[in-house]
Design a protein around this motif. Sequence first.
Motif, PDB file in Angstrom:
ATOM      1  N   UNK A  69       0.816  -1.208   0.000  1.00 54.68           N
ATOM      2  CA  UNK A  69       0.000   0.000   0.000  1.00 54.68           C
ATOM      3  C   UNK A  69       0.851   1.261   0.000  1.00 54.68           C
ATOM      4  N   UNK A  70       1.981   1.223   0.701  1.00 56.34           N
ATOM      5  CA  UNK A  70       2.850   2.388   0.800  1.00 56.34           C
ATOM      6  C   UNK A  70       3.839   2.433  -0.359  1.00 56.34           C
ATOM      7  N   UNK A  71       4.177   3.633  -0.859  1.00 53.06           N
ATOM      8  CA  UNK A  71       5.228   3.732  -1.878  1.00 53.06           C
ATOM      9  C   UNK A  71       6.575   3.357  -1.294  1.00 53.06           C
ATOM     10  N   UNK A  72       7.457   2.885  -2.152  1.00 54.82           N
ATOM     11  CA  UNK A  72       8.771   2.398  -1.746  1.00 54.82           C
ATOM     12  C   UNK A  72       9.844   3.363  -2.239  1.00 54.82           C
ATOM     13  N   UNK A  73      10.697   3.822  -1.333  1.00 52.23           N
ATOM     14  CA  UNK A  73      11.842   4.652  -1.707  1.00 52.23           C
ATOM     15  C   UNK A  73      13.050   3.763  -1.919  1.00 52.23           C
ATOM     16  N   UNK A  74      13.715   3.925  -3.066  1.00 49.20           N
ATOM     17  CA  UNK A  74      14.916   3.132  -3.326  1.00 49.20           C
ATOM     18  C   UNK A  74      15.815   3.903  -4.298  1.00 49.20           C
ATOM     19  N   UNK A  75      17.086   3.961  -3.987  1.00 51.00           N
ATOM     20  CA  UNK A  75      18.056   4.600  -4.869  1.00 51.00           C
ATOM     21  C   UNK A  75      18.690   3.542  -5.760  1.00 51.00           C
ATOM     22  N   UNK A  83      17.531   8.610  -6.925  1.00 48.93           N
ATOM     23  CA  UNK A  83      16.473   8.366  -5.936  1.00 48.93           C
ATOM     24  C   UNK A  83      15.138   8.146  -6.646  1.00 48.93           C
ATOM     25  N   UNK A  84      14.503   7.019  -6.375  1.00 50.97           N
ATOM     26  CA  UNK A  84      13.240   6.667  -7.028  1.00 50.97           C
ATOM     27  C   UNK A  84      12.170   6.394  -6.000  1.00 50.97           C
ATOM     28  N   UNK A 125       8.974   6.697 -10.446  1.00 49.89           N
ATOM     29  CA  UNK A 125       9.250   8.100 -10.730  1.00 49.89           C
ATOM     30  C   UNK A 125      10.478   8.523  -9.944  1.00 49.89           C
ATOM     31  N   UNK A 126      11.076   9.653 -10.369  1.00 48.79           N
ATOM     32  CA  UNK A 126      12.096  10.228  -9.512  1.00 48.79           C
ATOM     33  C   UNK A 126      11.471  10.557  -8.164  1.00 48.79           C
ATOM     34  N   UNK A 127      12.243  10.391  -7.108  1.00 48.56           N
ATOM     35  CA  UNK A 127      11.696  10.633  -5.765  1.00 48.56           C
ATOM     36  C   UNK A 127      11.812  12.105  -5.360  1.00 48.56           C
ATOM     37  N   UNK A 128      11.892  12.996  -6.348  1.00 46.42           N
ATOM     38  CA  UNK A 128      11.932  14.427  -6.083  1.00 46.42           C
ATOM     39  C   UNK A 128      10.687  15.077  -6.671  1.00 46.42           C
ATOM     40  N   UNK A 176       8.106   9.703  -2.015  1.00 38.41           N
ATOM     41  CA  UNK A 176       7.902   8.468  -1.248  1.00 38.41           C
ATOM     42  C   UNK A 176       7.345   8.729   0.138  1.00 38.41           C
ATOM     43  N   UNK A 177       7.380   9.983   0.601  1.00 40.72           N
ATOM     44  CA  UNK A 177       6.781  10.300   1.899  1.00 40.72           C
ATOM     45  C   UNK A 177       5.277  10.489   1.798  1.00 40.72           C
TER      46      UNK A 177
END
Length: 363
Positions: free
Chosen positions: A25-31, A36-37, A50-53, A62-63
């Motif tokens: 359910x939550x988005x995943x942050x991964x570089x 940063x994606x 997507x880019x995480x920016x 991702x937040x």
Amino acid sequence: MVETKLGPFLRNQWYTAATSAELAERPLARTICNEPMVIFRTGEGVAAALTDRCPHRKAPLSSGAVVGNDIQCGYHGIRFARDGACTHVPGNALVGRTFRARSFPVREIHGLVFVWLGEALADETLIPDFSENVKPGWTGVHGLLHVKGNYQLLIDNILDLTHVVFVHKTTLAGGGVTETPLEVEIKDDLVRGRRLMRNVDTAPIYKAARNLHGKIDRWQYLEFRPPIYARITLGAREAGSELPFGTPTHVVLNSFTPETERTTHYFWSTVRPWGLDDADVSKIYKDMTDLAFAEDARMVEGQQALIDSDPSGAPLVSLGFDRAAVGARRIITRKLEEESVSASAAPRTPPQRAPLGGAGALA
């Protein structure tokens, strides 16, 4: 002639970014390769990256949260579709035509999520065949390690299995490995290796999983494909029995995805075509593989620390049993050179930058 400095990573390639099970359910942050994606699954079940920016104030997407088929920034609630297009701004504030998040091509297959980093058209033929992860008639165990070492050190490790005798004494060690040369074939972008061992002492993993306690015949088949993929087919039989060499007792599927130049996401699966419903065997494989790969991670992390602190800058030395690893490194270097030449020949478009704040940021 000015020597071109090569980038640290191949760009026009697929990289394993996540397992399918990680996309909840939550988005995943991964570089990935210093990018940063944010990786997420839309409401329709489609994987996206997507880019995480956030292009508004560069807050981490991702937040935020997945809202329908979009991802919503956790800072100001701006939403983006999986192609990066802005779909909603609170208060209907005006944004420019170029106001969007960078998107990456994504393919979800074999229980894994692959992302394409480059500007060239994504080539699906370059996705590795790791179908045993989900293929009927196979079962397996899986893991993910974060290793503080360069991804090529991990490729070196998996393509040089002489180390199992010394690093993995309670799991993978056994007779015949150091005494038997690795036969290596390198053709185009593929490295293949083979080590066939006859009438040798068994290994702990074959005792535990296959009840092989006497002398065995044993085989290791290695295959590397750029930029980060290795398939290792391992097997054993009672010494002198008729089971053909190359028959898999288990297959280890490896993705060494760079996070940065000095850190790696190591995705692995150990899959087998027997004992499909045997939970005890699966536990043996999970426990032993976790232990063995944690030992590899510690060794690689030690290497990286000492490489970084070596004032001499002396290169790594390669011996006969490193031939497959050297072949993989040469393929990666050649392809980095090809990408560099291609990038130099491509026409460059100056980036368009709007002022930070102010009316110039609006269409």
